[in-house]
Design a protein around this motif. Sequence first.
Motif, PDB file in Angstrom:
ATOM      1  N   GLU A  35      13.111 -13.635  -0.019  1.00  0.00           N
ATOM      2  CA  GLU A  35      14.140 -13.206  -0.958  1.00  0.00           C
ATOM      3  C   GLU A  35      13.593 -13.298  -2.387  1.00  0.00           C
ATOM      4  N   SER A  36      14.123 -12.462  -3.284  1.00  0.00           N
ATOM      5  CA  SER A  36      13.798 -12.573  -4.701  1.00  0.00           C
ATOM      6  C   SER A  36      15.074 -12.960  -5.449  1.00  0.00           C
ATOM      7  N   ASP A 213      16.961  -9.635  -5.547  1.00  0.00           N
ATOM      8  CA  ASP A 213      17.850  -9.352  -4.426  1.00  0.00           C
ATOM      9  C   ASP A 213      19.187 -10.018  -4.734  1.00  0.00           C
ATOM     10  N   ARG A 214      19.089 -11.156  -5.427  1.00  0.00           N
ATOM     11  CA  ARG A 214      20.292 -11.920  -5.751  1.00  0.00           C
ATOM     12  C   ARG A 214      20.141 -12.530  -7.133  1.00  0.00           C
ATOM     13  N   SER A 228      24.435  -9.944  -5.294  1.00  0.00           N
ATOM     14  CA  SER A 228      23.483  -8.852  -5.497  1.00  0.00           C
ATOM     15  C   SER A 228      23.653  -8.354  -6.931  1.00  0.00           C
TER      16      SER A 228
END
Length: 254
Positions: A35-36, A213-214, A228
Amino acid sequence: MTEPSAVAISMQHVYKSFGPKEVLHDLSIDIERNESVVIVGGSGTGKSVTLKHIIGLLKPDRGEVYVDGKEISDMPPRELNRFRTRFGMSFQEGALFDSMSVFENIAFPLRRHTEMTEDEIRSRVAECLEQVHLSGIEEKRPSELSGGMRRRVGFARAISLKPEILLFDEPTTGLDPVFSDVVADLIVEMDQTLKTTTVTITHDMKVAFKIADRVAMLYGGAIVEQGSPADFQQSKNPIVQQFIEGRAKGPLTD
Ligand SMILES: Nc1ncnc2c1ncn2[C@@H]1O[C@H](COP(=O)(O)OP(=O)(O)OP(=O)(O)O)[C@@H](O)[C@H]1O
Ligand SMILES: [Mg+2]
């Protein structure tokens, strides 16, 4: 064999004070593998402090920090040192060694943590420079480079040990908007080609929305909103709205 957990980094109910000043107050966040996540928040809200907990440079007063299911908040120093090779970190302060060439800067972690031969080091340094689109500048000194190039050499050094986790503290601060965008693109590219879990701190919302991504917002020592980029932008939280719009008046400044 058990499946590796999807969670790469987990901060659980972390509290941290410096003297009388409480910086983190019950901060919890889970970051998934690959995840980023971008952490945003005002100056002095504890963003760098949060990142330093993830890499074990700071220890929580209360609460736990897990990386790959291992609690790093009470890892002995030797084990922590070894564990840190899984991280690539680009510090807010930049931190290239000005007395060394670009080559020696990037080779530094390789010499320190691996048994690579000189040839292997040469070839790995060249690969890292290629990844940040700066091939062939091995013999330059950091002082000969522009701010944006220095930043990218810092990235090249951060990825030299093929880390699973990349941490960026304010990667675009001090760069012009066009160059900020170039650096943001580069972070997206590194996150994708290197398949890392990436945590970035920034107060540039354009950069945040591009690479996340978040997005998670730190305020009052805890994460007050996350989602998001699209959801975050539509948050009804007045603190988030004021921050995104960069308004002087609102709950952040009352
Ligand atoms: N080692 C330390 N000793 C004492 N106080 C500290 C230490 N590190 C951070 N602080 C304090 O903790 C608070 C949060 O610092 P931090 O560097 O995390 O802010 P930040 O959100 O990264 O801000 P900026 O956007 O300006 O980089 C600040 O008030 C800072 O002075
Ligand atoms: Mg900071």
